[in-house]
Design a protein around this motif. Structure first.
Motif: not given
Length: 231
Positions: A26, A28, A62, A64, A70, A72, A113, A118, A221
């Motif tokens: 993932e 960040k 953002r 994560n 998250a 933002k 979320n 993901s 991302d």
């Protein structure tokens, strides 16, 4: 070593040195742009959604924290307008006026979320889509003969989807509560003052202005996060 222990040992080695797993980690951070429409709620428009909509755009960042949380930040600029003739309200001195403002919105929010977000980690039941909610704090500046500057509290809902690795798209709706009643002050009514531009007194819980944003965003991302089990 027992056969079952040997098999477990081999699986553990495979997990540690699985390069595909490392590659699929993932990220960040994400950043990108937002576009949408804005509208105003206040003395000149109490309840009608999307009345006199204006164009709004900006950038967002953002961080994560994990699959569910998250943080933002956004910087937006847009337009709002209104006309008292649209309101079923009798104003002092029977005044009728309209206003147009360009505003700048800078603030931050915390997002939650509902689904673990993901396009990897299916073994953790992660999904490439999720609805989410958010809330935060910000400041609003608006142009005009009587410039407006005030704090705002954004609250909203949204939906995000991973188009592909690193690329996200989403839609969100939010309202921004302002702690002032001068967002809709225009030249013709500015002399009443920013605390009551229509001659109607307000308080922190009553008769203060709001504006709403409906935005589409596209983000990219970056900043890979390594899973400790794979380091």
């Amino acid at each position: 070593m027992k056969k079952s222990e040997f098999v477990f040992f081999l699986l553990l080695i495979a997990a540690v040195f699985d390069t595909d797993e490392v590659k699929a980690q993932e990220y960040k951070h994400e950043s990108g742009g937002m576009l949408g429409i804005s509208f105003y709620l206040g003395d000149a428009n109490k309840t009608r959604l999307y009345l006199h909509p204006g164009f709004t755009g900006g950038i967002l960042y953002r961080y994560n924290i994990n699959f569910h949380w998250a943080a933002k930040a956004n910087l937006l600029a847009g337009k709002v307008s209104g006309n008292t003739r649209d309101a079923n309200t009798v104003f002092p001195l029977a005044q009728q006026t309209s206003f147009n403002r360009t505003f700048i919105d800078w603030g931050g929010q915390i997002e939650f979320n509902f689904l673990p977000f993901s396009d990897k980690f299916t073994y953790k039941d992660a999904k490439p889509y999720t609805p989410y909610v958010f809330a935060g704090a910000g400041v609003t500046f608006a142009t005009g003969s009587k410039p407006f500057f005030n704090t705002n509290v954004p609250v909203g809902i949204g939906f995000k989807y991973k188009i592909k690795e690193r690329l996200n798209i989403g839609l969100e709706f939010s309202v921004r509560k302002l702690f002032g009643d001068g967002f809709d002050a225009a030249e013709k009514n500015a002399d009443w003052g920013l605390d009551a531009p229509y001659g109607i007194k307000s308080s922190i819980f009553k008769n203060q202005d709001w504006y709403s944003l409906t935005m589409i965003f596209l983000t990219w991302d970056f900043g890979i996060r390594h899973d400790p089990c794979c380091e």
